[in-house]
Design a protein around this motif. Structure first.
Motif: not given
Length: 201
Positions: A65-72, A102-108
């Motif tokens: 899954d997406w790496n959400y970082g601080d948004y998890e 932010e600071g994790e996986e970008s859309v690209q």
């Protein structure tokens, strides 16, 4: 996992069923525990001992899954508040499809890894005769958000473009090709019952 869901999986996985382990050319599995558990419910045991030949199973971060970082674990509104407090998004609210994490996986970065996986899948299908003469099913066991993202990329829709997709937990989606052509990816909507021999469709 509820027993009802487990029994539902069992009813869909077998020779001649929606998911036929005998004609699976490849199974891509997220390394996350939830996806591994789902694999066990579908095919029995684990990725090394199941109804699918082990050599056909690939555990890969490409389906993580997406790496959400601080948004998890945060709601969209909480992420938007968090970003505004940091001075971000002064002109528009955060949207994961446009802004990533932010600071994790970008859309690209997410686009790149899914496009790479899609190229692998296309290559698997390209080596088959695209009319069912050779086993060619590819199964992805992953997570709701990344699977919805995968659908967008399969259909070659830019990530930032609006394309609402709903996919509940435990759901099965089917992607294919229009006219059996690799360069015409398609979303299969609705399954028709197989017709009896001699009965017109």
């Amino acid at each position: 996992m509820p027993p009802l869901l487990a029994s539902s999986y069992a009813a869909m996985v077998s020779t001649g069923k929606l998911i036929d382990p005998g004609i699976a050319a490849r199974v891509f599995v997220s390394p996350r525990k939830r996806a591994q558990t789902t694999y066990g419910l579908l095919f029995g045991f684990d990725v090394s001992h199941s109804q699918v030949v082990a050599e056909k199973v690939t555990v890969t971060e490409e389906t993580a899954d997406w790496n959400y970082g601080d948004y998890e674990g945060l709601l969209t509104s909480e992420i938007q508040d968090y970003r505004r407090a940091k001075g971000l998004d002064s002109d528009c609210d955060w949207d994961i499809w446009r802004d990533g994490c932010e600071g994790e996986e970008s859309v690209q970065e997410v686009t790149n890894r899914l496009d790479h996986l899609i190229t692998k899948i296309n290559d698997i299908h390209r080596s088959c005769i695209m009319h069912g003469e050779a086993p060619a099913d590819v199964v992805l066991l992953a997570h709701g958000h990344i699977l919805r993202t995968f659908v967008k990329r399969w259909l070659r829709i830019p990530m930032a473009d609006q394309f609402s997709i709903m996919m509940p937990s435990g759901a099965i989606g089917i992607l294919s090709y229009d006219d059996h052509m690799i360069n015409k990816p398609a979303l299969l909507v609705g399954l028709a019952p197989q017709s009896e021999k001699g009965i017109a469709n």
